[in-house]
Design a protein around this motif. Structure first.
Motif, short mmCIF file in Angstrom:
data_model
loop_
_atom_site.label_atom_id
_atom_site.label_comp_id
_atom_site.label_asym_id
_atom_site.label_seq_id
_atom_site.Cartn_x
_atom_site.Cartn_y
_atom_site.Cartn_z
N ARG A 229 0.81 -1.21 0.00
CA ARG A 229 0.00 0.00 0.00
C ARG A 229 0.85 1.27 0.00
NH1 ARG A 229 -4.32 -0.78 -2.20
NH2 ARG A 229 -5.15 1.13 -1.28
N GLU A 230 2.18 1.16 -0.16
CA GLU A 230 3.03 2.34 -0.22
C GLU A 230 3.11 2.78 -1.68
OE1 GLU A 230 4.49 4.20 2.10
OE2 GLU A 230 3.51 3.00 3.66
N ILE A 231 2.79 4.04 -1.93
CA ILE A 231 2.78 4.56 -3.29
C ILE A 231 4.01 5.45 -3.48
CG2 ILE A 231 1.52 5.99 -4.93
CD1 ILE A 231 -1.05 5.17 -3.51
N ASP A 232 4.72 5.21 -4.58
CA ASP A 232 5.88 6.03 -4.92
C ASP A 232 5.37 7.32 -5.55
OD1 ASP A 232 8.15 7.20 -5.95
OD2 ASP A 232 9.04 5.32 -6.64
N MET A 233 5.26 8.39 -4.75
CA MET A 233 4.66 9.64 -5.23
C MET A 233 5.49 10.28 -6.34
SD MET A 233 1.76 10.19 -3.94
CE MET A 233 0.67 9.98 -2.55
N ALA A 234 6.80 10.17 -6.27
CA ALA A 234 7.64 10.75 -7.31
C ALA A 234 7.37 10.06 -8.65
CB ALA A 234 9.11 10.62 -6.93
N ARG A 235 7.22 8.75 -8.59
CA ARG A 235 6.92 7.97 -9.80
C ARG A 235 5.53 8.33 -10.34
NH1 ARG A 235 7.03 1.46 -9.47
NH2 ARG A 235 6.17 0.95 -11.52
N VAL A 236 4.56 8.53 -9.43
CA VAL A 236 3.21 8.94 -9.83
C VAL A 236 3.27 10.28 -10.55
CG1 VAL A 236 0.96 9.72 -8.97
CG2 VAL A 236 1.98 7.63 -8.07
N GLU A 237 4.03 11.23 -10.00
CA GLU A 237 4.13 12.56 -10.60
C GLU A 237 4.76 12.49 -11.99
OE1 GLU A 237 6.22 14.83 -7.71
OE2 GLU A 237 4.47 15.06 -6.39
N ARG A 238 5.77 11.63 -12.15
CA ARG A 238 6.39 11.48 -13.48
C ARG A 238 5.39 10.91 -14.49
NH1 ARG A 238 10.80 9.65 -10.32
NH2 ARG A 238 10.32 7.47 -10.79
N ALA A 239 4.59 9.92 -14.05
CA ALA A 239 3.59 9.32 -14.94
C ALA A 239 2.53 10.35 -15.33
CB ALA A 239 2.94 8.11 -14.26
N LEU A 240 2.10 11.16 -14.36
CA LEU A 240 1.09 12.19 -14.65
C LEU A 240 1.66 13.25 -15.59
CD1 LEU A 240 -0.42 12.61 -11.07
CD2 LEU A 240 -1.59 11.65 -13.06
N ALA A 241 2.93 13.59 -15.40
CA ALA A 241 3.56 14.59 -16.28
C ALA A 241 3.63 14.07 -17.71
CB ALA A 241 4.95 14.93 -15.76
N ALA A 242 3.98 12.79 -17.86
CA ALA A 242 4.07 12.20 -19.19
C ALA A 242 2.71 12.12 -19.86
CB ALA A 242 4.70 10.81 -19.11
N ALA A 243 1.64 12.01 -19.05
CA ALA A 243 0.28 11.95 -19.59
C ALA A 243 -0.36 13.34 -19.65
CB ALA A 243 -0.58 11.03 -18.74
N ILE A 277 -3.84 6.24 -18.97
CA ILE A 277 -2.53 6.17 -19.63
C ILE A 277 -1.42 6.36 -18.60
CG2 ILE A 277 -1.03 7.39 -21.26
CD1 ILE A 277 -3.61 7.92 -22.92
N ALA A 278 -1.64 7.25 -17.62
CA ALA A 278 -0.66 7.45 -16.55
C ALA A 278 -0.49 6.16 -15.75
CB ALA A 278 -1.11 8.59 -15.63
N ARG A 279 -1.57 5.42 -15.54
CA ARG A 279 -1.48 4.13 -14.84
C ARG A 279 -0.57 3.16 -15.61
NH1 ARG A 279 -7.07 1.44 -14.41
NH2 ARG A 279 -7.41 2.99 -12.80
N ALA A 280 -0.73 3.13 -16.94
CA ALA A 280 0.11 2.26 -17.76
C ALA A 280 1.57 2.71 -17.69
CB ALA A 280 -0.39 2.26 -19.19
N LEU A 281 1.80 4.02 -17.69
CA LEU A 281 3.16 4.55 -17.57
C LEU A 281 3.79 4.14 -16.23
CD1 LEU A 281 2.35 8.02 -19.06
CD2 LEU A 281 4.23 6.63 -19.89
N TYR A 282 2.99 4.21 -15.17
CA TYR A 282 3.48 3.86 -13.83
C TYR A 282 3.87 2.39 -13.77
CZ TYR A 282 3.60 3.62 -8.69
OH TYR A 282 3.98 3.45 -7.39
N LYS A 283 3.08 1.53 -14.41
CA LYS A 283 3.35 0.09 -14.35
C LYS A 283 4.65 -0.27 -15.05
CE LYS A 283 1.15 -4.42 -14.87
NZ LYS A 283 -0.04 -5.17 -15.33
N ASN A 284 4.96 0.45 -16.15
CA ASN A 284 6.24 0.25 -16.85
C ASN A 284 6.44 -1.20 -17.28
OD1 ASN A 284 8.73 1.03 -17.91
ND2 ASN A 284 9.82 0.57 -16.01
N ALA A 285 5.41 -1.78 -17.91
CA ALA A 285 5.46 -3.18 -18.36
C ALA A 285 6.09 -3.27 -19.74
CB ALA A 285 4.05 -3.76 -18.38
#
Length: 371
Positions: A229-243, A277-285
């Motif tokens: 349940r720990e969310i990497d906020m920096a990674r979330v922000e990068r995904a949102l920026a890319a989207a 799309i940001a969710r897909a970026l965060y997953k980095n699959a």
């Protein structure tokens, strides 16, 4: 309903359902209400018959007063337990019905896990070998004899008329369904030999029907990928920026911690699409599936997200379903599906030169856009 003047029709439908429910409720109430009176009547009738028989026997000196009194008392003591016994019938029937539904669900076959082979991070090579699929007892197969190979990092677009099997084909990759014929391989290993969880960890999926949850922006972006349940906020922000969602999120009352409501109801259609799309970026699959991922965007947002998607596709095996052919002209390869089969394959230029099904679809869309 209001626009089409369907108020009377909908009220009629509601009235029909309500009347049916009322009839069921009345039948239950009548059955439940008759239990005790009928039981009391039968008990009284039985008691009167016993008393009559006892009186006849007493006149014939076949019983004593004590024996008669004891027998009547025993009969009276039976009436109360008998009433309680009849009260059990209604809740017991409801319980049996509920149990049938529960056990029917329990008896449903679980999703097959098959092999337990782990891949780590896949290279992303996909191979469809004579893949066929049929929905239930459908008369026509949705897919038949699909032969398609996708190299690691290659972008393959799937196009074709509605009902040609594009979405069915991509749904076979994460094993939402299993092929009814042929097989699919990832990095040379049949999907059935892989751990289902590990397989799905290799895939990010963005569809035109976005699914969001009644949770915060950050939790929706990191859905399923957070550790304990720990969310990497920096990674979330990068995904949102890319989207291209950074400014939108800054404008929300609590930023990343803003609850977006059921299925993202507090966001616009384009914002919901970009959040997916940001969710897909965060997953980095390593494998990316895009099912008309820019369909809900306006022209400006589409241009921004298309640039983000192009960046996301780099180094990833990508399957793109597209109805607007202008969005997939730069794909490494385009596979055209028709009636569940691969009708033609090639680059945009090659397929136009072949003057086949793709060229026909392209002319129709070009003429529509010009019109």
């Amino acid at each position: 309903v209001k626009l089409h003047g369907g108020e009377a029709y909908e009220m009629g439908r509601f009235r029909t359902v309500a009347e049916r429910l009322k009839n069921y409720s009345m039948r239950m109430a009548v059955a439940g209400g008759l239990n005790q009176p009928v039981t009391a009547f039968l008990a009284a009738l039985a008691l009167s018959v016993i008393i009559t028989i006892a009186m006849v026997q007493a006149q014939a000196n076949q019983t004593t007063v004590g024996g008669f009194t004891g027998f009547v008392m025993a009969m009276l003591l039976l009436i109360s337990p008998l009433k309680h016994l009849t009260d059990i019938n209604q809740p017991l029937t409801r319980g049996i019905t509920a149990a049938e539904m529960i056990f029917r669900l329990i008896d449903e076959p679980i999703e097959p896990q098959d092999g337990g082979k782990m891949l780590g991070r896949a290279r992303g090579e996909l191979a469809f070998e004579q893949v066929g699929f049929r929905y239930g007892e459908a008369s026509r197969a949705a897919l038949e004899g699909i032969e398609l190979r996708v190299s690691p990092g290659e972008v393959v677009a799937l196009v074709g008329p509605s009902g040609s099997g594009k979405t069915t084909l991509v749904n076979l990759v994460p094993r939402f369904f299993d092929p009814t014929g042929g097989r699919i391989l990832l990095d040379g290993t049949p999907l059935t030999e892989l751990s289902l969880k590990d397989l799905r960890n290799q895939i990010a999926f963005v569809s035109q029907d976005v699914v969001l949850f009644n949770d915060t922006v950050a939790a929706n972006v990191a859905y399923g990928a957070q550790s304990d349940r720990e969310i990497d906020m920096a990674r979330v922000e990068r995904a949102l920026a890319a989207a291209y969602l950074t400014e939108t999120v800054k404008g929300l009352p609590e930023g990343l911690n803003t609850n977006i409501g059921d299925n993202g109801m507090k966001l616009s259609g384009g914002q919901r699409q970009r959040l997916a799309i940001a969710r897909a970026l965060y997953k980095n699959a390593p494998i990316l599936i895009l099912d008309e991922a820019t369909s809900a965007l306006d022209s400006e947002s589409e241009r921004q997200v298309q640039a983000a998607l192009e960046e996301l596709m780099k180094g990833r095996t990508t399957l793109v379903i597209a109805h607007r052919l202008s969005t997939i002209e730069n794909a490494d390869r385009i596979a055209v599906l028709d009636h569940g089969r691969v009708a033609e394959q090639g680059t945009h230029a090659q397929l136009l030169a072949a003057n086949g099904l793709y060229a026909g679809l392209h002319r129709i869309q070009f003429a529509t856009q010009q019109g």
